[in-house]
Design a protein around this motif. Sequence first.
Motif, mmCIF file in Angstrom:
data_model
loop_
_atom_site.group_PDB
_atom_site.id
_atom_site.type_symbol
_atom_site.label_atom_id
_atom_site.label_comp_id
_atom_site.label_asym_id
_atom_site.label_seq_id
_atom_site.Cartn_x
_atom_site.Cartn_y
_atom_site.Cartn_z
ATOM 1 N N LYS A 242 41.764 47.315 32.814
ATOM 2 C CA LYS A 242 43.031 46.595 32.986
ATOM 3 C C LYS A 242 44.124 47.135 32.050
ATOM 4 C CE LYS A 242 41.134 43.696 35.887
ATOM 5 N NZ LYS A 242 41.451 43.715 37.316
ATOM 6 N N HIS A 262 46.728 46.724 41.456
ATOM 7 C CA HIS A 262 45.532 45.882 41.424
ATOM 8 C C HIS A 262 45.045 45.717 42.866
ATOM 9 C CE1 HIS A 262 43.694 41.800 39.963
ATOM 10 N NE2 HIS A 262 42.831 42.781 39.870
ATOM 11 N N LYS A 288 38.300 39.925 46.690
ATOM 12 C CA LYS A 288 38.612 41.361 46.769
ATOM 13 C C LYS A 288 37.343 42.200 46.920
ATOM 14 C CE LYS A 288 41.533 43.561 43.664
ATOM 15 N NZ LYS A 288 41.214 42.723 42.529
ATOM 16 N N ASP A 309 38.952 47.225 42.875
ATOM 17 C CA ASP A 309 39.832 46.546 41.907
ATOM 18 C C ASP A 309 41.163 47.254 41.660
ATOM 19 O OD1 ASP A 309 40.182 44.304 40.156
ATOM 20 O OD2 ASP A 309 39.808 45.614 38.444
HETATM 21 MN MN MN Z 1 40.839 42.664 39.043
#
Ligand code: MN
Length: 619
Positions: A242, A262, A288, A309
């Motif tokens: 991230k 994302h 997701k 992701d």
């Molecule tokens: Mn994520």
Amino acid sequence: MTISEFSIGTEASDSAAPARRGTTDAALRAWVDEIAGLTKPDEIVWCDGSQHEADLLEKQLVAEGKLIKLNPEWRPNSYLARTDPSDVARVEDRTFICSTYEEDAGPTNNWRDPREMRTELTEVFDGSMKGRTMYVVPFSMGPLGGPISQLGVEITDSPYVVLSMGIMTRMGDAVYRLIEAGEPWVRTVHSVGYPLVDGVGHRRAEIEWPCNDTKYIVQFPDSREIWSFGSGYGGNALLAKKCFALRIASVMARDEGWLAEHMLLIKITSPEGKSYHVAAAFPSACGKTNLAMLRPTIPGWTVETIGDDIAWMRPGEDGRLYAINPEAGFFGVAPGTGETTNPTAVQTLWGNTIFTNVALRPDGDVWWEGLTDEIPEELTDWQGNPWTPASGRPAAHPNSRFTVAAAQCPQISDDWDAHDGVPIDAILFGGRRATNVPLVAEARSWKHGVFMGATISSEKTAAAEGTVGELRRDPFAMLPFCGYNMADYWGHWVKMGRILGTNAPKIFQVNWFRKGADGSFLWPGFGENSRVLEWIVGRVEGTADTVETPIGLLPASDSLDLDGLDITDEALEQLFDVDRDSWLAECELTDEYFEQFGDRVPAALKAELASLRYHLEHS
Ligand code: MN
Ligand code: PEP
Ligand code: NA
């Protein structure tokens, strides 16, 4: 004092070993020396990414009681880690964007003055690795040397992080060689913040999961640096993910004309054998990973996984948008991942997996809520305590995770690590909406699509009939991950549409979660979502028909393949209903939402909102 340096598997005394000090690159060596001078570890290990290195680290962690080796009969080469009960998730309130100017971080990020933050970080990192080993972890995001790929180095005092980075990235020696050849790289520093020697030189005992009550997850976008302190948990500590691949990369993408998103990535192949690539943004906990590993229910169609992701996308030489999954593994939420909801994920986890905070079975395998329909009678919970179904608490932590190589996924696409990436045909935006948002709508234009992305939301509360529930906004599913002002980010998306022109992918809004008047889901979801993907492919080919509505282009009746699906006409009607008053109310909420960004909201998005209102009022 000089600190001994070596690579694992090489004797520290074997000074002839070439891998002993990792790299000859002067800038990288100087930076490692600088961080070691600050954090004061006992020794430095230059990681080479080899299997031998991973094997030795695993052995060491098992011996220290920091990893539990699972029964190889059920789960070969797999381990369970239990974190400190306080260190189980990303800490958004301790995540900082330290751009020079506060406006550049924007109203949705925690901004801190970079000079003040550096002073604070120098204090907390001073001696933070005393008594520990400092690891240098070289990694590539994306295929080595690929046109969309980027390099980085993470310094960390957590061997769990080294092992996880080995799964989640292309980690290893080859990265040193690219750095030596002059490739740019991003500097990232991580410490669990639990030195084994205190300020007055007393040793203290090691614990199972060292961490610190004070945490810092800090991004310096101007110098493209990351500093993370106090947590060993995934999103806080695996800095390639991230922190780099979204927060820092989004800034790089803004400056260099690409997109760091994302988004999951999939390849869809039609019964005619033609393939399409789709990127899709959903907020966390909207399925997701399930969509990334979807098994179509409609005959003749296949879906293959590229990423679950993160997607990096850049215009290619032919003017189309090309995407890579910059990661090499999945760091997925375990609970809810089961034989019925996501059999592909379950199969992916057959071995070579690090589990974190799941429950342990008496037979030495793992379990979590939703893995099987049958609930085991006896378990050890994620905190190491005895557990039975009568315990009245979850056996696995709700945010427990699996870390596994992408290549292990049985439906991984053969082009998942294509050097140049894959050309994108469609981009999807989705949230968890009980009301208003239909199953699927196509944007009228790129700008309208950017408006759809900017207004992604999920309902926080159940809505009273005919009204919209309180909305949790998560624009582009990037709210916690955008490294700069969110409104500027929207502007960057508008600009990318101009660059891509007629080569731009089509944009769609999807919603698997709409509810009927009785509160039940109108759409079965999971594998049946392949019907929506088929319609989207039909739109890319220009074969599927649409009806114009104020909110976008909806499937014309009969253009959505519902063969063999048990759904009533009434449910279908509710699934695609565009309620004028309720949408006008939502426009009010969007107006209020945009206000916090002031005059940085792109004119194109204000125009889209005005146009939506106009269409609704005249419908
Ligand atoms: Mn994520
Ligand atoms: C994380 O928390 O480390 C993470 C990957 O986040 P998420 O699952 O919300 O994307
Ligand atoms: Na690379």
